[in-house]
Motif scaffolding. Structure first.
Motif, PDB file in Angstrom:
ATOM      1  N   LEU A  91      -1.327   8.083   5.336  1.00 37.91           N
ATOM      2  CA  LEU A  91      -2.688   7.581   4.511  1.00 37.91           C
ATOM      3  C   LEU A  91      -4.002   7.425   5.637  1.00 37.91           C
ATOM      4  CD1 LEU A  91      -3.898   6.370   2.036  1.00 37.91           C
ATOM      5  CD2 LEU A  91      -3.487   4.184   2.855  1.00 37.91           C
ATOM      6  N   LEU A 156       1.417  11.845  -3.321  1.00 38.79           N
ATOM      7  CA  LEU A 156       0.926  10.510  -3.789  1.00 38.79           C
ATOM      8  C   LEU A 156      -0.112  10.039  -2.638  1.00 38.79           C
ATOM      9  CD1 LEU A 156       4.528   8.543  -4.685  1.00 38.79           C
ATOM     10  CD2 LEU A 156       2.190   8.456  -5.782  1.00 38.79           C
TER      11      LEU A 156
ATOM     12  N   LEU B  91      -0.392  -3.767 -10.119  1.00 27.21           N
ATOM     13  CA  LEU B  91       0.486  -2.622  -9.929  1.00 27.21           C
ATOM     14  C   LEU B  91       1.539  -2.837 -10.873  1.00 27.21           C
ATOM     15  CD1 LEU B  91       0.999   0.252  -8.781  1.00 27.21           C
ATOM     16  CD2 LEU B  91       2.139  -0.842  -6.888  1.00 27.21           C
ATOM     17  N   LEU B 156      -8.720   1.769  -9.082  1.00 29.63           N
ATOM     18  CA  LEU B 156      -7.674   2.209  -8.269  1.00 29.63           C
ATOM     19  C   LEU B 156      -6.290   2.139  -8.569  1.00 29.63           C
ATOM     20  CD1 LEU B 156      -9.076   1.073  -4.755  1.00 29.63           C
ATOM     21  CD2 LEU B 156      -8.415   3.289  -5.374  1.00 29.63           C
ATOM     22  N   THR B 157      -6.067   1.077  -9.111  1.00 27.70           N
ATOM     23  CA  THR B 157      -4.579   0.748  -9.451  1.00 27.70           C
ATOM     24  C   THR B 157      -4.320   1.696 -10.585  1.00 27.70           C
ATOM     25  OG1 THR B 157      -4.853  -1.746  -9.000  1.00 27.70           O
ATOM     26  CG2 THR B 157      -2.763  -0.829  -9.939  1.00 27.70           C
ATOM     27  N   SER B 160      -3.634   5.198  -9.053  1.00 29.53           N
ATOM     28  CA  SER B 160      -2.761   5.424  -8.428  1.00 29.53           C
ATOM     29  C   SER B 160      -1.683   5.439  -9.055  1.00 29.53           C
ATOM     30  CB  SER B 160      -2.540   4.120  -7.229  1.00 29.53           C
ATOM     31  OG  SER B 160      -3.706   4.120  -6.626  1.00 29.53           O
ATOM     32  N   VAL B 164       1.605   7.985  -9.592  1.00 29.70           N
ATOM     33  CA  VAL B 164       2.968   7.986  -9.626  1.00 29.70           C
ATOM     34  C   VAL B 164       3.682   8.494 -10.659  1.00 29.70           C
ATOM     35  CG1 VAL B 164       4.665   5.906  -9.926  1.00 29.70           C
ATOM     36  CG2 VAL B 164       2.914   5.721  -8.355  1.00 29.70           C
ATOM     37  N   SER B 188       9.047   6.659  -7.118  1.00 29.12           N
ATOM     38  CA  SER B 188       7.921   7.256  -6.845  1.00 29.12           C
ATOM     39  C   SER B 188       6.765   6.043  -6.596  1.00 29.12           C
ATOM     40  CB  SER B 188       7.234   7.928  -8.271  1.00 29.12           C
ATOM     41  OG  SER B 188       5.844   8.443  -7.735  1.00 29.12           O
ATOM     42  N   THR B 191       7.643   4.875  -3.109  1.00 28.93           N
ATOM     43  CA  THR B 191       6.973   5.854  -2.097  1.00 28.93           C
ATOM     44  C   THR B 191       5.431   5.433  -1.988  1.00 28.93           C
ATOM     45  OG1 THR B 191       8.571   7.578  -2.728  1.00 28.93           O
ATOM     46  CG2 THR B 191       6.393   8.128  -1.531  1.00 28.93           C
ATOM     47  N   LEU B 192       4.801   5.109  -3.074  1.00 25.93           N
ATOM     48  CA  LEU B 192       3.339   4.644  -3.076  1.00 25.93           C
ATOM     49  C   LEU B 192       3.088   3.347  -2.229  1.00 25.93           C
ATOM     50  CD1 LEU B 192       0.313   5.095  -4.136  1.00 25.93           C
ATOM     51  CD2 LEU B 192       0.910   3.260  -5.805  1.00 25.93           C
ATOM     52  N   LYS B 193       4.075   2.539  -2.399  1.00 29.38           N
ATOM     53  CA  LYS B 193       4.025   1.384  -1.647  1.00 29.38           C
ATOM     54  C   LYS B 193       4.287   1.596   0.017  1.00 29.38           C
ATOM     55  CE  LYS B 193       5.732  -1.872  -4.955  1.00 29.38           C
ATOM     56  NZ  LYS B 193       4.912  -3.125  -4.575  1.00 29.38           N
ATOM     57  N   VAL B 195       3.638   4.524   1.606  1.00 32.00           N
ATOM     58  CA  VAL B 195       2.525   5.281   2.228  1.00 32.00           C
ATOM     59  C   VAL B 195       1.250   4.405   2.337  1.00 32.00           C
ATOM     60  CG1 VAL B 195       3.331   7.599   1.465  1.00 32.00           C
ATOM     61  CG2 VAL B 195       1.606   6.631  -0.065  1.00 32.00           C
ATOM     62  N   THR B 196       0.985   3.331   1.580  1.00 33.10           N
ATOM     63  CA  THR B 196      -0.047   2.780   1.584  1.00 33.10           C
ATOM     64  C   THR B 196       0.036   1.343   2.479  1.00 33.10           C
ATOM     65  OG1 THR B 196       0.266   1.642  -0.255  1.00 33.10           O
ATOM     66  CG2 THR B 196      -1.069   3.514  -0.449  1.00 33.10           C
ATOM     67  N   ALA B 197       1.514   1.261   3.043  1.00 37.46           N
ATOM     68  CA  ALA B 197       1.683   0.046   3.732  1.00 37.46           C
ATOM     69  C   ALA B 197       1.141   0.363   5.156  1.00 37.46           C
ATOM     70  CB  ALA B 197       3.354  -0.385   3.312  1.00 37.46           C
ATOM     71  N   GLY B 198       1.097  -1.150   5.973  1.00 37.73           N
ATOM     72  CA  GLY B 198       0.781  -0.800   7.298  1.00 37.73           C
ATOM     73  C   GLY B 198      -0.418  -0.450   7.595  1.00 37.73           C
ATOM     74  N   GLU B 199      -0.692  -0.522   9.014  1.00 35.00           N
ATOM     75  CA  GLU B 199      -2.078   0.105   9.405  1.00 35.00           C
ATOM     76  C   GLU B 199      -2.479   1.307   9.171  1.00 35.00           C
ATOM     77  OE1 GLU B 199      -5.792  -0.205  10.977  1.00 35.00           O
ATOM     78  OE2 GLU B 199      -4.270  -1.997   9.898  1.00 35.00           O
TER      79      GLU B 199
END
Lengths: 199, 199
Positions: A91, A156, B91, B156-157, B160, B164, B188, B191-193, B195-199
């Motif tokens: 991302l 994704l 979500l 956005l949701t 996204s 998925v 899926s 995976t979305l969670k 790739v969008t998690a963290g900094e």
């Protein structure tokens, strides 16, 4: 008269300053005034003070005036993803592309705002926009795979990144917006993280 | 001969069992065998053992045979979002729609797989698919707003969530897949969670 105009163009073409930009501005004025379908290439060329021949040297047709920018969008976005630091998350790499695009778009707010109005008024142009954006999503996913991101994470992330762009773009071109595109991208990325976080 | 066939149909129509399903299967066979563009409504009707008149009683044109299912997809997806528990996150509400769709799709894997092949072979059908999915995204965003989700979180949701779906669907119809659609949706979403998690 057409012959005169063509001769005029032929003699001017070597030093005609920014013919492409003049065509684009004239086209957008006409599309906004009378609608895309009601505007002809001849009218665009006339308003730009150029010939149809010059128009076709720069654009394949009147629709391309609206969509040529998407090629540069892609040529800007995809390398920024590819060149993001090696330790960037998928991302973050897509965000690099989004911010590069935002910098490039920023000075062209009036153009983008007018373009949005023209496209919103015409279903066929909306379809064209969707198809072009889907192609961009595939290109971003490919750039992520080249960074070692596996599927389905690459697709994704690419598609979520386009959703971020889409939402930020709508805010940016809104009539009452005074914020910078890059800040709206930042907000939109933060919102994506929020809605996908937690159980 | 055409008159005979029409008379036959008129006499049969009251008790013709599952004419709609027979048309759909015959159409898909022909699209797969010879391509969508090379198939006529007359040929579909003939293979289904029905008349063209019966065809047009069920479908507006041969393209609608492929896309009628998207209406029921929407009619299944959007209410599931609307009826998700009040304390569900945006979500989670979209996930309820995705799982409802997955349950409905599961028994129709052979149909979906064939449909995917037909659409992948035809750019005009791909465009149609994109446009229909964009419309679904708007409907999902509206259902989220009706739940009190503000913009841009709602859009956005929704987008996204469609990403998925898109990714899970591609895995599900893949020739070598043996997993359930609902499990692929779960992967899926996870995976979305990620790739969008963290900094």
């Amino acid at each position: 008269m057409s012959a005169t105009v063509i001769r005029y163009d032929a003699s001017m073409s070597r030093w005609e300053p920014d013919a492409r930009g003049r065509i684009a501005l004239a086209a957008m004025e006409l599309y906004s005034e009378r609608g895309f379908d009601q505007t002809t290439v001849a009218e665009i060329a006339e308003r730009a003070g150029l010939t149809e021949r010059t128009f076709f040297r720069h654009f394949a047709d009147k629709r391309e005036v609206l969509f040529a920018g998407q090629e540069s969008f892609r040529d800007l976005f995809v390398p920024a993803v590819a060149q993001a630091p090696a330790d960037a998350t998928p991302l973050q790499a897509v965000a690099a592309g989004l911010y590069a695009a935002a910098e490039d778009f920023e000075p062209r707010l009036p153009w983008s705002r007018q373009r949005q109005g023209v496209i919103a008024a015409n279903p066929a142009l909306q379809e064209r926009e969707l198809i072009k954006l889907a192609g961009l999503g595939d290109a971003i996913a490919a750039a992520l795979r080249a960074r070692g991101v596996s599927e389905p994470a690459a697709s994704l992330t690419a598609q979520s990144g386009l959703a971020v762009f889409h939402v930020a773009f709508a805010s940016w071109v809104a009539a009452d917006n005074a914020r910078l595109f890059r800040d709206l991208i930042g907000d939109s990325l933060a919102t994506l993280k929020t809605v996908t976080a937690g159980e």
